[in-house]
Motif scaffolding. Structure first.
Motif, PDB file in Angstrom:
ATOM      1  N   GLN A  73       2.461  22.364 -41.182  1.00 21.10           N
ATOM      2  CA  GLN A  73       1.981  23.549 -41.891  1.00 21.10           C
ATOM      3  C   GLN A  73       1.424  23.170 -43.270  1.00 21.10           C
ATOM      4  OE1 GLN A  73       2.866  28.142 -42.832  1.00 21.10           O
ATOM      5  NE2 GLN A  73       4.414  27.028 -41.704  1.00 21.10           N
ATOM      6  N   THR A 100       7.500  25.061 -49.141  1.00 22.75           N
ATOM      7  CA  THR A 100       6.145  24.803 -48.646  1.00 22.75           C
ATOM      8  C   THR A 100       5.164  24.727 -49.813  1.00 22.75           C
ATOM      9  OG1 THR A 100       6.612  25.918 -46.541  1.00 22.75           O
ATOM     10  CG2 THR A 100       4.304  25.649 -47.143  1.00 22.75           C
ATOM     11  N   GLU A 134       8.450  21.681 -36.352  1.00 19.34           N
ATOM     12  CA  GLU A 134       7.912  22.980 -35.947  1.00 19.34           C
ATOM     13  C   GLU A 134       8.935  23.803 -35.177  1.00 19.34           C
ATOM     14  OE1 GLU A 134       4.423  24.361 -36.524  1.00 19.34           O
ATOM     15  OE2 GLU A 134       5.208  23.092 -38.117  1.00 19.34           O
TER      16      GLU A 134
END
Length: 364
Positions: A73, A100, A134
């Motif tokens: 991501q 993130t 993931e």
């Protein structure tokens, strides 16, 4: 050995801060901002976020965070970035959203502003991201080159989050002083690459004092969705005081025992800070701490509805062989257990866990 302290360049806290993010990005020299936002927060506060940037004439690209905080991501977001126009990264939401944003900032070489919308852990101020696969399995720790540039905590939003999350943050923060004290006694090297500082230990002590003085009132007020002075104090303790205290003061047995307990699937629905609270009690038993200190921790955990027994962790039916396996995991190479001021064996950890369970179950 050098003494080193890490800290965000700015920590900003108050009610209504979600509307002022554009102002802070402008101070960072933003030509454009790329914001990674928790979908729930975006649905509730998207207009306030966008309006704050529009009023400062800063172009804003909003990306809804979905899935995992994974390298895949992060790489996808990197491919979307136009670093020529979007030169500040913003993360708004919970832990995985913020991690993130930190990872994207790290790889892109861009400044980052983090906006935690819960106070469930002390991670927002740290120079570290936790990456997952993931499918949600732990992948790796990603050490970052620097701490976040700015951390902004909107206490009006945090006070409306489920009160269990604030309590879990208090459980995480509860360990900070005891672990920093152990590291100070042993001269351990922290994740900063140096030994702890007087400032880090003082912040860790203030963190504990704040929890004990304001924690009960903060939980009552947050339960009513009110961002009172007590809530403000505990949010600062959970996010900033504990964040600096753990990273620059050091981790020890409490987080090592927590890490071992994560091997037991029965307690995987228990929040990070809830497991750390029990592990803090186990560290005190391991140290042979004074009874008044142990009683203070047990009493605090009871009022905050934090676990002090194996049953409250969902582990009442787990046999000692599996607890010993968790204890062994807490003592593996590279574990913060090595930061204790004495050598610790898995058998000692098991005995400390069982002693914590007995003490937590007793009524004084």
């Amino acid at each position: 050995m050098s003494q080193i302290i890490f800290s965000p360049s700015k920590y900003i806290q108050g009610r209504g801060e979600i509307t002022r993010l554009g102002v802070y990005c402008l101070q960072m020299g933003a030509r454009g901002a790329y914001a990674i936002v928790d979908p729930y927060i975006l649905s509730l506060y998207g207009q306030e976020i966008s309006g704050g940037f529009a009023s400062e004439h800063i172009p804003l690209l909003l990306r809804e965070f979905r899935g995992e905080c994974s390298l895949a991501q992060v790489e996808q977001i990197m491919a979307e970035l136009d670093s020529g126009s979007m030169n500040v990264i913003v993360g708004i939401g919970g832990g995985k959203t913020l991690d993130t944003a930190k990872a994207v900032s790290h790889f892109a070489g861009l400044p980052v502003m983090l906006v935690p919308t819960v106070a469930s852990t002390d991670a927002p101020c740290s120079a570290l991201s936790v990456l997952y696969s993931e499918s949600g399995e732990f992948d790796r720790y990603l050490p970052l080159r620097r701490s976040p540039d700015i951390v902004v905590a909107d206490t009006a939003i945090i006070a409306k989050a489920p009160v269990r999350l604030l309590a879990a943050g208090m459980g995480d923060a509860l360990s900070t002083y005891y672990e920093a004290r152990a590291c100070s006694r042993s001269g351990a090297v922290t994740s900063t690459g140096g030994t702890g500082t007087i400032a880090a230990l003082a912040l860790a002590r203030t963190c504990l004092d704040t929890l004990l003085s304001d924690g009960e009132q903060a939980l009552q007020d947050a339960g009513n969705g009110q961002a009172t002075a007590a809530v403000e104090h505990v949010v600062e303790a959970n996010i900033y005081l504990s964040g600096i205290g753990f990273e620059s003061g050091g981790l020890a047995a409490a987080h090592a025992i927590h890490n071992g307990l994560t091997l037991l699937e029965e307690c995987r629905t228990v929040l990070h800070g809830e497991k750390v609270a029990f592990a803090t009690l186990a560290q005190l038993m391991l140290e042979g701490a004074a009874e008044d200190e142990i009683s203070s921790v047990v009493d605090f955990c009871r009022l905050a509805n934090l676990p002090v027994t194996l049953a409250e962790l969902g582990l009442s039916a787990v046999d000692q062989d599996r607890l010993l396996a968790a204890a062994e995991a807490s003592c593996t190479e590279g574990s913060p257990m090595a930061n204790m001021p004495f050598t610790v064996s898995p058998q000692q950890v098991l005995e400390a866990i069982l002693a914590a369970d007995r003490r937590g179950a007793s009524v004084f």
